[in-house]
Write a protein that holds these residues in place. Structure first.
Motif, mmCIF file in Angstrom:
data_model
loop_
_atom_site.group_PDB
_atom_site.id
_atom_site.type_symbol
_atom_site.label_atom_id
_atom_site.label_comp_id
_atom_site.label_asym_id
_atom_site.label_seq_id
_atom_site.Cartn_x
_atom_site.Cartn_y
_atom_site.Cartn_z
ATOM 1 N N MET A 1 0.825 -1.094 -0.259
ATOM 2 C CA MET A 1 -0.007 -0.058 0.023
ATOM 3 C C MET A 1 0.939 1.245 0.047
ATOM 4 N N SER A 2 0.204 2.193 -0.717
ATOM 5 C CA SER A 2 1.142 3.489 -0.909
ATOM 6 C C SER A 2 0.630 4.508 -0.054
ATOM 7 N N GLU A 3 1.293 5.784 0.199
ATOM 8 C CA GLU A 3 0.834 6.789 0.926
ATOM 9 C C GLU A 3 0.301 7.513 -0.285
ATOM 10 N N VAL A 4 -1.011 8.207 0.153
ATOM 11 C CA VAL A 4 -1.847 9.455 -0.896
ATOM 12 C C VAL A 4 -1.299 10.427 -0.688
ATOM 13 N N THR A 5 -1.001 11.246 -1.631
ATOM 14 C CA THR A 5 -0.161 12.723 -1.294
ATOM 15 C C THR A 5 -1.266 13.836 -1.919
ATOM 16 N N ALA A 6 -2.298 13.250 -2.487
ATOM 17 C CA ALA A 6 -3.247 14.268 -3.124
ATOM 18 C C ALA A 6 -4.648 13.598 -3.524
ATOM 19 N N CYS A 7 -5.581 14.292 -3.277
ATOM 20 C CA CYS A 7 -6.936 13.662 -3.864
ATOM 21 C C CYS A 7 -7.611 14.810 -4.582
ATOM 22 N N GLY A 8 -8.284 14.017 -5.713
ATOM 23 C CA GLY A 8 -8.964 15.334 -6.347
ATOM 24 C C GLY A 8 -10.308 14.732 -6.999
ATOM 25 N N ILE A 9 -11.149 15.851 -7.421
ATOM 26 C CA ILE A 9 -12.406 15.500 -7.780
ATOM 27 C C ILE A 9 -12.970 16.572 -8.785
ATOM 28 N N VAL A 10 -13.738 16.356 -9.803
ATOM 29 C CA VAL A 10 -13.975 17.245 -10.729
ATOM 30 C C VAL A 10 -15.424 17.748 -10.445
ATOM 31 N N CYS A 11 -15.941 18.766 -10.299
ATOM 32 C CA CYS A 11 -17.418 19.436 -10.095
ATOM 33 C C CYS A 11 -17.600 20.311 -11.329
ATOM 34 N N PRO A 12 -19.013 20.355 -11.661
ATOM 35 C CA PRO A 12 -19.540 21.491 -12.744
ATOM 36 C C PRO A 12 -19.303 22.496 -12.010
ATOM 37 N N THR A 13 -19.262 23.632 -12.887
ATOM 38 C CA THR A 13 -18.965 25.184 -12.586
ATOM 39 C C THR A 13 -19.923 25.740 -11.670
ATOM 40 N N ASP A 14 -21.353 25.037 -11.624
ATOM 41 C CA ASP A 14 -22.213 25.604 -10.781
ATOM 42 C C ASP A 14 -22.219 24.787 -9.147
ATOM 43 N N TRP A 15 -21.266 24.188 -8.929
ATOM 44 C CA TRP A 15 -21.046 23.639 -7.884
ATOM 45 C C TRP A 15 -19.784 24.320 -7.123
ATOM 46 N N VAL A 16 -20.015 25.457 -6.460
ATOM 47 C CA VAL A 16 -19.000 26.330 -5.716
ATOM 48 C C VAL A 16 -18.122 25.808 -4.847
ATOM 49 N N PRO A 17 -16.685 25.825 -5.019
ATOM 50 C CA PRO A 17 -15.839 25.402 -3.994
ATOM 51 C C PRO A 17 -15.880 26.452 -2.655
ATOM 52 N N LEU A 18 -16.138 25.891 -1.567
ATOM 53 C CA LEU A 18 -16.026 26.637 -0.404
ATOM 54 C C LEU A 18 -14.663 26.766 0.233
ATOM 55 N N PRO A 19 -14.419 27.736 0.836
ATOM 56 C CA PRO A 19 -13.213 28.151 1.517
ATOM 57 C C PRO A 19 -12.963 27.408 2.941
ATOM 58 N N LEU A 20 -12.044 26.432 2.940
ATOM 59 C CA LEU A 20 -11.976 25.622 4.153
ATOM 60 C C LEU A 20 -10.973 25.970 4.951
ATOM 61 N N GLU A 21 -9.730 26.412 4.471
ATOM 62 C CA GLU A 21 -8.626 26.867 5.268
ATOM 63 C C GLU A 21 -8.671 27.702 6.386
ATOM 64 N N PRO A 22 -8.304 27.486 7.721
ATOM 65 C CA PRO A 22 -8.338 28.654 8.535
ATOM 66 C C PRO A 22 -8.080 29.891 8.273
ATOM 67 N N SER A 23 -7.074 29.982 7.177
ATOM 68 C CA SER A 23 -6.554 31.466 7.055
ATOM 69 C C SER A 23 -7.495 32.162 5.955
ATOM 70 N N ASP A 24 -8.474 31.397 5.241
ATOM 71 C CA ASP A 24 -9.275 31.907 4.371
ATOM 72 C C ASP A 24 -10.168 32.955 4.966
ATOM 73 N N ASP A 25 -10.372 34.133 4.303
ATOM 74 C CA ASP A 25 -11.233 35.191 4.571
ATOM 75 C C ASP A 25 -12.835 34.948 4.179
ATOM 76 N N VAL A 26 -13.554 34.173 4.972
ATOM 77 C CA VAL A 26 -14.798 33.851 4.513
ATOM 78 C C VAL A 26 -15.543 34.821 3.908
ATOM 79 N N ARG A 27 -15.448 36.231 4.715
ATOM 80 C CA ARG A 27 -16.560 37.191 4.497
ATOM 81 C C ARG A 27 -16.074 37.836 3.040
ATOM 82 N N SER A 28 -14.750 38.043 2.712
ATOM 83 C CA SER A 28 -14.368 38.694 1.320
ATOM 84 C C SER A 28 -14.652 37.725 0.475
#
Length: 197
Positions: free
Chosen positions: A1-28
């Motif tokens: 078994m190998s260590e996973v370094t990244a994971c990806g998924i493709v979403c249509p453009t009307d599925w808006v990615p949400l900011p999840l990092e603690p440093s993200d400015d959600v209000r802006s």
């Protein structure tokens, strides 16, 4: 078994990615994303309430951040100033309580029979074997004078080939009458999951 370094998924453009990092400015982020979505809706012949949209974007982002998924997306079709569905992607790593992940464990852990038995199917996706779980839950504890809200969900538990982790893809919605469309979208997105080693 190998260590996973990244994971990806493709979403249509009307599925808006949400900011999840603690440093993200959600209000802006909510302000600029609301402006973009209003412009997109205007081009499609719809006028949106920018303030309501900005408030909904913030609420969706803060809600997902509370759960801490790897990715989160909210579905904003043209003409809607509130999201009608949510998609979250997370990774599960084995630990001392679950030294080896399996489709049986994923099924037992992520299915319930709140409103009858879940619809559970096993299938092979491009990235590896998976279990697909379609079920419903009571969304919130309602006030005693009003009916409850039904939370409909479609969950994929995926075991990427040659990886130790599981990738969880969870679609959820409360708006009645859209199950067929959302299920088809989640099915399509689950097929795009990739991992890198």
């Amino acid at each position: 078994m190998s260590e996973v370094t990244a994971c990806g998924i493709v979403c249509p453009t009307d599925w808006v990615p949400l900011p999840l990092e603690p440093s993200d400015d959600v209000r802006s982020w909510a302000k600029s994303t609301a402006a973009e979505l209003c412009e997109r809706a205007r081009a499609a012949g719809h006028e949106l309430d920018r303030r309501a949209l900005r408030k909904d974007l913030r609420s969706r982002a803060e809600d997902s951040r509370g759960r801490g998924p790897f990715y989160a997306f909210a579905f904003y079709p043209d003409g809607f100033d509130s999201a009608i569905a949510l998609l979250e992607v997370d990774l599960i790593h084995p630990d001392e309580t679950v030294p080896e992940l399996s489709l049986d464990w994923l099924t037992d852990t992520f299915s319930a029979d709140d409103f009858g038995p879940p619809d559970v199917r096993r299938l092979d996706l491009p990235v590896g074997p998976a279990v697909r779980i379609r079920q419903n839950f009571a969304a919130d504890a309602p006030p005693s004078s009003s009916p409850g809200i039904l939370l409909e969900t479609l969950t994929y538990g995926i075991l990427p080939t040659d990886a130790e982790i599981a990738v969880m893809v969870l679609g959820s919605w409360t708006l009645p009458g859209i199950a067929e469309e959302i299920e088809a979208a989640v099915d399509d997105m689950a097929r795009t999951v990739t991992v890198d080693f």
